[in-house]
Design a protein around this motif. Structure first.
Motif, short mmCIF file in Angstrom:
data_model
loop_
_atom_site.label_atom_id
_atom_site.label_comp_id
_atom_site.label_asym_id
_atom_site.label_seq_id
_atom_site.Cartn_x
_atom_site.Cartn_y
_atom_site.Cartn_z
N UNK A 22 29.17 -31.94 -71.50
CA UNK A 22 28.64 -32.15 -72.84
C UNK A 22 29.60 -33.03 -73.65
N UNK A 23 30.88 -32.74 -73.56
CA UNK A 23 31.86 -33.54 -74.28
C UNK A 23 31.83 -35.00 -73.83
N UNK A 24 31.74 -35.22 -72.53
CA UNK A 24 31.68 -36.59 -72.01
C UNK A 24 30.41 -37.30 -72.46
N UNK A 44 20.79 -32.93 -78.72
CA UNK A 44 20.62 -31.49 -78.82
C UNK A 44 21.72 -30.89 -77.94
N UNK A 45 22.80 -30.46 -78.57
CA UNK A 45 23.97 -30.01 -77.82
C UNK A 45 23.65 -28.82 -76.94
N UNK A 46 22.87 -27.88 -77.45
CA UNK A 46 22.55 -26.71 -76.63
C UNK A 46 21.75 -27.11 -75.40
N UNK A 47 20.80 -28.01 -75.57
CA UNK A 47 19.99 -28.47 -74.43
C UNK A 47 20.88 -29.18 -73.40
N UNK A 48 21.80 -30.02 -73.88
CA UNK A 48 22.75 -30.68 -72.98
C UNK A 48 23.58 -29.65 -72.22
N UNK A 49 24.08 -28.65 -72.96
CA UNK A 49 24.91 -27.62 -72.34
C UNK A 49 24.12 -26.83 -71.30
N UNK A 50 22.93 -26.40 -71.67
CA UNK A 50 22.14 -25.56 -70.77
C UNK A 50 21.80 -26.29 -69.48
#
Length: 64
Positions: A22-24, A44-50
């Motif tokens: 996610x950071x990258x 959408x950070x949560x979507x990226x993370x999930x």
């Protein structure tokens, strides 16, 4: 020889990899925005993370 009490679980490994992913991705998008006139912040950070977590967990489970 190995301290198994302090070993990471596959879920912890996947979580760490997901955070790095996610950071990258956010860094990539920010750099891309600097080179274009597109200033939209549509992440959408949560979507990226999930997504990254699920992909990482699947990959880590193959090795551990």
């Amino acid at each position: 020889m190995f301290d198994t009490e302090n070993d990471l679980t596959t879920e912890q490994r996947a979580h760490d990899l997901a955070l790095l992913t996610v950071q990258a991705e956010i860094n990539r998008k920010l750099i891309s925005q600097l080179h274009t006139e597109d200033n939209a912040a549509d992440s959408n950070i949560y979507e990226l993370y999930l997504t990254a977590y699920k992909d990482s967990l699947e990959a880590v489970n193959k090795d551990f």
